[in-house]
Design an enzyme around this catalytic site. Sequence first.
Site, PDB file in Angstrom:
ATOM      1  N   TYR A 193       0.839  -1.206   0.000  1.00  0.00           N
ATOM      2  CA  TYR A 193       0.000   0.000   0.000  1.00  0.00           C
ATOM      3  C   TYR A 193       0.869   1.249   0.000  1.00  0.00           C
ATOM      4  O   TYR A 193       2.016   1.211   0.443  1.00  0.00           O
ATOM      5  CB  TYR A 193      -0.921   0.012   1.233  1.00  0.00           C
ATOM      6  N   HIS A 219       2.540  -5.946  11.338  1.00  0.00           N
ATOM      7  CA  HIS A 219       3.366  -5.374  12.420  1.00  0.00           C
ATOM      8  C   HIS A 219       3.236  -6.209  13.692  1.00  0.00           C
ATOM      9  O   HIS A 219       2.124  -6.663  14.027  1.00  0.00           O
ATOM     10  CB  HIS A 219       2.873  -3.972  12.789  1.00  0.00           C
TER      11      HIS A 219
HETATM   12  C1  BEZ Z   1       3.475   1.348   7.986  1.00  0.00           C
HETATM   13  O1  BEZ Z   1       2.305   1.282   7.959  1.00  0.00           O
HETATM   14  O2  BEZ Z   1       4.051   0.336   8.216  1.00  0.00           O
HETATM   15  C2  BEZ Z   1       4.211   2.594   7.711  1.00  0.00           C
HETATM   16  C3  BEZ Z   1       3.599   3.608   6.995  1.00  0.00           C
HETATM   17  C4  BEZ Z   1       4.291   4.772   6.767  1.00  0.00           C
HETATM   18  C5  BEZ Z   1       5.581   4.912   7.232  1.00  0.00           C
HETATM   19  C6  BEZ Z   1       6.187   3.881   7.933  1.00  0.00           C
HETATM   20  C7  BEZ Z   1       5.494   2.725   8.181  1.00  0.00           C
HETATM   21 FE    FE Z   2       2.405  -0.949   8.134  1.00  0.00          FE
END
Ligand code: BEZ
Ligand code: FE
Length: 304
Positions: A193, A219
């Site tokens: 994304y 995550h």
């Molecule tokens: C993330 O969703 O993992 C993300 C989005 C923008 C910057 C860093 C991480």
């Molecule tokens: Fe993410």
Amino acid sequence: MTQFSETELTAAVIRSFDDTPDPRAKFLLQELVKSLHDYVRKTNLTFEEWDYAIDFLTRTGQKCTDIRQEFILLSDVMGVSMLVDAVNHRDREGATETTVLGPFYVGEHKVTAHGTDISAELEGERMFVQSRVTDRGGKPLANVPVDVWHADDDGFYDSQKPTFATQGPSSRARFITDKDGRFFFRTIVPCSYPIPTDGPVGEMIHATKRPALRPAHVHFLVAAPGYQPLVTHVFIGGDPNIDKDVVFGVKDELIANIEKRTDPTMPDGKPSSGPWHLMTYEFRMKPGEGVAPKPLGVKASEAA
Ligand code: BEZ
Ligand code: FE
């Protein structure tokens, strides 16, 4: 002296911090002055450019809310977050690699029963995630909270949707490891994304023709007492954007090949509603201390 040359000015500003009582604050401020002044001299920064930078940073701050952090995003796309991560995790021998926290660690992560589908209301290919938390020698760590969050099938986090305040979290939960260090849950396969591009950071990414993409990932934040908090992702192997991460967060060891399955039951013996994917990943914790980050929008006093 009341009047300074270009280089005397730098020395004078550095000296102005000489009496800072906290030695670390003094060091950080004096080094910052050195680097900023070097940058201005090296680039011959014009008034227009200085003005643009002030306006850019002002707008970055104005874009922030309780649950949106444009400054973290700026740090991420400039590679600063990964550099801070690197200098703080120089020796990860035997322990799982770390990566960026990102701006979407948001709101309450409710303790959730193993096996729960944390994306039950979402469309998408189904995935079973089975995992274990151990020390570097493979000893299971029981009773460890593990926060999990990821984007939906269209690449949006729950907190980016207008319904977040009323409908609460989605694709986001906290699991507590069992006596064997295990936890497992159902969800969907996330997709790659673009980062949010409706703010000044996105403006910069577009203006510089950089791809705004992050490869698909889940995550994890693992916080075991007596171990360094582990902030990481598991990336979905085979993602076509795996080498284009706009925040430079991919590490080989964090890529998992998810397997496509057609068995009528998932590993916990409960039925599947169709074909599904299996993600298996183990987290190895490094002994030590550290304070786990708190989710945005949750006061420190409320966070567990
Ligand atoms: C993330 O969703 O993992 C993300 C989005 C923008 C910057 C860093 C991480
Ligand atoms: Fe993410």
